[in-house]
Motif scaffolding. Sequence first.
Motif, mmCIF file in Angstrom:
data_model
loop_
_atom_site.group_PDB
_atom_site.id
_atom_site.type_symbol
_atom_site.label_atom_id
_atom_site.label_comp_id
_atom_site.label_asym_id
_atom_site.label_seq_id
_atom_site.Cartn_x
_atom_site.Cartn_y
_atom_site.Cartn_z
ATOM 1 N N LEU B 273 -69.132 -31.214 -74.975
ATOM 2 C CA LEU B 273 -68.611 -32.011 -73.856
ATOM 3 C C LEU B 273 -69.613 -33.093 -73.451
ATOM 4 O O LEU B 273 -69.238 -34.227 -73.132
ATOM 5 C CB LEU B 273 -68.302 -31.116 -72.644
ATOM 6 N N THR B 274 -70.889 -32.729 -73.480
ATOM 7 C CA THR B 274 -71.941 -33.689 -73.128
ATOM 8 C C THR B 274 -71.968 -34.842 -74.124
ATOM 9 O O THR B 274 -72.003 -36.025 -73.747
ATOM 10 C CB THR B 274 -73.314 -32.985 -73.124
ATOM 11 N N GLU B 275 -71.932 -34.479 -75.414
ATOM 12 C CA GLU B 275 -71.986 -35.533 -76.444
ATOM 13 C C GLU B 275 -70.765 -36.439 -76.388
ATOM 14 O O GLU B 275 -70.883 -37.660 -76.532
ATOM 15 C CB GLU B 275 -72.137 -34.890 -77.831
ATOM 16 N N ALA B 276 -69.621 -35.835 -76.144
ATOM 17 C CA ALA B 276 -68.393 -36.639 -76.069
ATOM 18 C C ALA B 276 -68.438 -37.579 -74.869
ATOM 19 O O ALA B 276 -68.070 -38.761 -74.967
ATOM 20 C CB ALA B 276 -67.165 -35.724 -75.985
ATOM 21 N N THR B 277 -68.906 -37.052 -73.742
ATOM 22 C CA THR B 277 -69.001 -37.878 -72.537
ATOM 23 C C THR B 277 -69.947 -39.051 -72.772
ATOM 24 O O THR B 277 -69.631 -40.211 -72.466
ATOM 25 C CB THR B 277 -69.508 -37.033 -71.349
ATOM 26 N N ARG B 278 -71.095 -38.738 -73.344
ATOM 27 C CA ARG B 278 -72.104 -39.787 -73.567
ATOM 28 C C ARG B 278 -71.608 -40.824 -74.578
ATOM 29 O O ARG B 278 -71.814 -42.030 -74.398
ATOM 30 C CB ARG B 278 -73.427 -39.151 -74.020
ATOM 31 N N ALA B 279 -70.936 -40.344 -75.623
ATOM 32 C CA ALA B 279 -70.403 -41.269 -76.626
ATOM 33 C C ALA B 279 -69.359 -42.205 -76.001
ATOM 34 O O ALA B 279 -69.353 -43.422 -76.241
ATOM 35 C CB ALA B 279 -69.792 -40.489 -77.792
ATOM 36 N N GLY B 280 -68.493 -41.631 -75.170
ATOM 37 C CA GLY B 280 -67.445 -42.424 -74.521
ATOM 38 C C GLY B 280 -68.043 -43.482 -73.600
ATOM 39 O O GLY B 280 -67.644 -44.654 -73.616
ATOM 40 N N VAL B 281 -69.008 -43.053 -72.778
ATOM 41 C CA VAL B 281 -69.635 -43.970 -71.819
ATOM 42 C C VAL B 281 -70.368 -45.098 -72.562
ATOM 43 O O VAL B 281 -70.258 -46.280 -72.210
ATOM 44 C CB VAL B 281 -70.594 -43.197 -70.881
ATOM 45 N N LYS B 282 -71.112 -44.699 -73.590
ATOM 46 C CA LYS B 282 -71.852 -45.690 -74.391
ATOM 47 C C LYS B 282 -70.900 -46.715 -75.003
ATOM 48 O O LYS B 282 -71.156 -47.928 -74.959
ATOM 49 C CB LYS B 282 -72.597 -44.980 -75.532
ATOM 50 N N ALA B 283 -69.813 -46.229 -75.576
ATOM 51 C CA ALA B 283 -68.855 -47.129 -76.229
ATOM 52 C C ALA B 283 -68.252 -48.116 -75.237
ATOM 53 O O ALA B 283 -67.869 -49.232 -75.607
ATOM 54 C CB ALA B 283 -67.745 -46.313 -76.903
ATOM 55 N N LEU B 284 -68.212 -47.711 -73.963
ATOM 56 C CA LEU B 284 -67.686 -48.606 -72.927
ATOM 57 C C LEU B 284 -68.745 -49.604 -72.452
ATOM 58 O O LEU B 284 -68.494 -50.408 -71.546
ATOM 59 C CB LEU B 284 -67.149 -47.796 -71.737
ATOM 60 N N GLY B 285 -69.923 -49.513 -73.039
ATOM 61 C CA GLY B 285 -70.965 -50.479 -72.703
ATOM 62 C C GLY B 285 -71.710 -50.173 -71.415
ATOM 63 O O GLY B 285 -72.441 -51.022 -70.893
ATOM 64 N N LEU B 286 -71.520 -48.957 -70.894
ATOM 65 C CA LEU B 286 -72.214 -48.587 -69.649
ATOM 66 C C LEU B 286 -73.512 -47.850 -69.986
ATOM 67 O O LEU B 286 -73.493 -46.911 -70.785
ATOM 68 C CB LEU B 286 -71.326 -47.701 -68.782
ATOM 69 N N PRO B 287 -74.633 -48.239 -69.373
ATOM 70 C CA PRO B 287 -75.902 -47.582 -69.690
ATOM 71 C C PRO B 287 -75.988 -46.160 -69.138
ATOM 72 O O PRO B 287 -75.706 -45.926 -67.968
ATOM 73 C CB PRO B 287 -76.944 -48.490 -69.008
ATOM 74 N N LEU B 288 -76.358 -45.238 -70.021
ATOM 75 C CA LEU B 288 -76.612 -43.852 -69.603
ATOM 76 C C LEU B 288 -77.958 -43.814 -68.895
ATOM 77 O O LEU B 288 -78.905 -44.485 -69.293
ATOM 78 C CB LEU B 288 -76.617 -42.934 -70.818
ATOM 79 N N TYR B 289 -78.039 -43.001 -67.833
ATOM 80 C CA TYR B 289 -79.257 -42.979 -67.037
ATOM 81 C C TYR B 289 -80.331 -42.107 -67.701
ATOM 82 O O TYR B 289 -81.513 -42.450 -67.694
ATOM 83 C CB TYR B 289 -78.925 -42.472 -65.627
ATOM 84 N N ALA B 290 -79.939 -40.989 -68.288
ATOM 85 C CA ALA B 290 -80.898 -40.095 -68.944
ATOM 86 C C ALA B 290 -80.916 -40.364 -70.443
ATOM 87 O O ALA B 290 -79.872 -40.637 -71.035
ATOM 88 C CB ALA B 290 -80.519 -38.642 -68.688
ATOM 89 N N PRO B 291 -82.086 -40.303 -71.083
ATOM 90 C CA PRO B 291 -82.141 -40.498 -72.537
ATOM 91 C C PRO B 291 -81.498 -39.319 -73.278
ATOM 92 O O PRO B 291 -81.429 -38.216 -72.745
ATOM 93 C CB PRO B 291 -83.643 -40.554 -72.813
ATOM 94 N N ASP B 292 -81.030 -39.580 -74.505
ATOM 95 C CA ASP B 292 -80.350 -38.538 -75.290
ATOM 96 C C ASP B 292 -81.180 -37.259 -75.404
ATOM 97 O O ASP B 292 -80.659 -36.157 -75.302
ATOM 98 C CB ASP B 292 -80.073 -39.065 -76.718
ATOM 99 N N GLU B 293 -82.485 -37.443 -75.627
ATOM 100 C CA GLU B 293 -83.318 -36.264 -75.916
ATOM 101 C C GLU B 293 -83.593 -35.413 -74.672
ATOM 102 O O GLU B 293 -84.140 -34.319 -74.773
ATOM 103 C CB GLU B 293 -84.635 -36.687 -76.588
ATOM 104 N N ALA B 294 -83.211 -35.902 -73.493
ATOM 105 C CA ALA B 294 -83.425 -35.116 -72.272
ATOM 106 C C ALA B 294 -82.158 -35.098 -71.438
ATOM 107 O O ALA B 294 -82.185 -35.187 -70.217
ATOM 108 C CB ALA B 294 -84.597 -35.685 -71.470
ATOM 109 N N ALA B 295 -81.021 -34.949 -72.122
ATOM 110 C CA ALA B 295 -79.737 -34.995 -71.421
ATOM 111 C C ALA B 295 -79.317 -33.606 -70.976
ATOM 112 O O ALA B 295 -79.217 -32.681 -71.789
ATOM 113 C CB ALA B 295 -78.669 -35.597 -72.333
ATOM 114 N N SER B 296 -79.060 -33.460 -69.698
ATOM 115 C CA SER B 296 -78.500 -32.219 -69.171
ATOM 116 C C SER B 296 -77.131 -31.980 -69.795
ATOM 117 O O SER B 296 -76.370 -32.928 -70.013
ATOM 118 C CB SER B 296 -78.353 -32.328 -67.658
#
Lengths: 382, 382
Positions: B273-296
Motif C-alpha cells: 500500500l505504501t509503495e502504491a501510494t508513493r508511486a501514484g503521488v510521484k506520477a502526479l508530480g507531487l513531491p513526497l516529503y519522506a525519502p523512499d529509504e525512510a518511508a513509514s
Amino acid sequence: MQDKHMLMIPGPTPVPERVLLAMAKHPIGHRSGDFSQVIAEITADLKWLHQTTSDVLMLTVSGTGAMEAGIVNFLSPGDRVLVGNNGKFGERWVLVSRAFGLDVEEITAEWGKPLDPEAFREKLEADSQKTIKAVIITHSETSTGILNDLETINQYVKNHGEALIIVDAVTSLGAFNVPIDDWGLDVVASGSQKGYMIPPGLGFVAVSQKAWKAYETAKIPKFYLDLKAYKKATDKNSSPFTPPVNLMYGLQAALKMMKEEGLDAIFARHRRLTEATRAGVKALGLPLYAPDEAASTAITAVMPTGVDAEAIRSTMKKQFDIALAGGQDDLKGKIFRIGHLGFVGDRDILTAIAALESTLQTLGYQGATPGSGVAAAAKVLG
Amino acid sequence: MQDKHMLMIPGPTPVPERVLLAMAKHPIGHRSGDFSQVIAEITADLKWLHQTTSDVLMLTVSGTGAMEAGIVNFLSPGDRVLVGNNGKFGERWVLVSRAFGLDVEEITAEWGKPLDPEAFREKLEADSQKTIKAVIITHSETSTGILNDLETINQYVKNHGEALIIVDAVTSLGAFNVPIDDWGLDVVASGSQKGYMIPPGLGFVAVSQKAWKAYETAKIPKFYLDLKAYKKATDKNSSPFTPPVNLMYGLQAALKMMKEEGLDAIFARHRRLTEATRAGVKALGLPLYAPDEAASTAITAVMPTGVDAEAIRSTMKKQFDIALAGGQDDLKGKIFRIGHLGFVGDRDILTAIAALESTLQTLGYQGATPGSGVAAAAKVLG
C-alpha cells in the motif's frame, strides 16, 4: 441460554440500546470540524449534569485515573491532606495520595459506617495555621453502599477557607444530587460506567476556579493527566490527546437521554429504586449493611445471616442470569451488593427482588415469607 | 450525502464492521469469569502480535498515556536519557521525559529526515561510565511519515549493554515488522486506533525482563500508570482498574482477524500500500516529503508545489468525502498526509489516488497527466 444477562452490579452498569448503537458508528477524525461539534455538545451537557459553570474535563482513563488527576494537578509533595477512609475507595484515595508524597492524615470509620463529619470539623478548626491543603473524600463508597455526608463535611471545609475539597463522586454523580457550584466543590472525579449509562473508558474531572488557582503552584509532575492541557483544548472544542471517539458518541446519546429525563427526575428515580430495594431486602429478613440514613442511592449491600452470600450470588447467576457484586477484601463472601445505578428502572428492582426471593427458597432459607419481598418493594414503587 | 465518509488519516483508522458490532454488545462485569476468558484470549493474541513471550499490558489511555507509562515505570528523576527527536512525537517524548525530571539529551534530525543512527552510536560508545539509562525513540514518526531505523539504533543500545531501549511504536506496531524479542526491545508503547483496527481508547505497553529489573529501582511516582499492578492483574486474567469492556470486545474481534491474515501478510500489505501510494503521488508530480529509504508504512506525507495542500484536503473532503490529515505545527498548510494503516486494502489506495488526481484537475494543477497516478499505483498493486 445465551445473551440473556442482567447486570445489577455497581459498574459497568446497564447501557441503553441507543447508546450501544451510537458506539457502533464508524469513527471520524478527532480533529475534524464535525467532531468539534460533538465535543462542544458533550461539554455543555456535562456542565449541566455537574451543575457547574466551571470546567468539566474528559480523560481517557478509568475512575482511578480521574481520581489521580484530581490529586496530581492541585497538590505538591509534602502537602498535608485529610483523607476520609471507610471502604475500598477511601483506601484508594489514601494509596494515591501516598504514592505522590502527600502528608496523609486518615479520618477513618468502620466499613459499613459513614465518616463522622465532626472528626473533619475538629481537625479543620484546630488548623489555625491553615496547613491543611485539601480534604479528600469518597461520596458514595461503592464497596459498602455507604453515602458519606459530603454536604456537611464540605461546610466545614468552607469554614476553614483554605483547603480544597476533592471528591470521588464515581457512584454518586448522576445518582444523587451533587450541586457542584452551589456547594462550592473544588475537584469532583467520576467515571463513565456508572451514572452516565455508558461503558467504561472515560473519566471526568470537574474543576473550580479555586482549584485552578491551586494548580498554579502544584508541583507533582504530570503530563498525560495535566488538566490544564485538557482545559486549553476543551475551550477550543478539541482534546489534547486522541480521545475515545466511539465512547464519546455513546456519551453524547446518553447525555441527551439524561437531559430528556431531567436531573430532579433522575435523582428521584434513584431514591425510589434504593428505597424499594431496601424495603424488599428487609422484608425478606436479610440485614442491610448500610444504615438507612447513610444509604448510597447507587448500590445496596446486604450481609445475609443464615444463608451464604456467595451461594445467593451463584444461584442468582445460574438460574436467573442476574449478576450481583460480591464483597471486596475483608467483606469477600460476607456481603452481596445490588447495583441500581444509571439505566435502571422500577421493573429491574422488582425482577431482582423476585429472583432473590426465589433464590432464598431454593437455598432453603427459612427467614422469609414467600412473596413478602416483592410485596414490600412494590409498595414503595406503587 | 451523509455517512459516506472515508478515513485516510493516521488515526483513528478505518474499523471493520465486525469490530464495530462487537463493540455494540452489552457489557458484562469486568470481574466475571466470562470476562476473564476475554482477557486471557486478548493477552495471548497481543503477545503474538508483539512477537514476544514477555508481557504486553493493556491500559485505558491514549497513545500518550502508554508512552508516559513507558517512562515513569523504568526511570528516576535525574536519569540521563538520549531522546530521538525528528517530529511532533519525538518532541512529545522530550516533553514527557522533561516533565518527569529526566536529564534529556536530544538527538535531533530535521523534520522529514530520519534520525542518524551514528549519532546514537557515538554517544553510546563514549559512555564508558554507563550513565545513559535509556534511549527513547519514535519508530514511525506520524507527523512526517518517516520511519526511523530502530533496528540499527537498537543494535548500538545492545552494544552499550546497560541502557534500555524505549520505543513509541504507535504507528508501526501492526504496520511494520517489530520483532520485540528477536531485537530485544525493552519497552514498546502503542495505541488502539492505529494498526489494531479499533477505535481510540486503549494503550499497550510491552515490557522486557530487563525493563522489569529497572522497574525495581525506578523512583518516579506513579499509581494509575503503575505497570506492576497491570502485570499482577493480567497474570490472573484480570485488570487492576475497570477496563474499557466494549473496546476490548472490539479488540478481541480485531486480533482474530489479524491472526487469520497472518503477520507476514499484514506487513507485506502495508508495504504494498505504501509503495502504491508513493508511486501514484510521484506520477502526479507531487513531491513526497519522506525519502523512499525512510518511508513509514503507515502514512505518506506529501509536500505539494504549485498547488495548495489545504485546497487539496478541502476538495478531497467536500467532493469525495475522503479525510486526509494536514500538517502539524510548522508543517501546517504545507503538507498533507495519507494514512494507509490498519484496515486498508488495495481498493482504498486506488480510490484515494483517483480522487487526488481528480482534485488536482479541479484545482487547475498543470503538473500531472490525467490518469497517470492511478496507472502508477495500479502497476504496483497488479
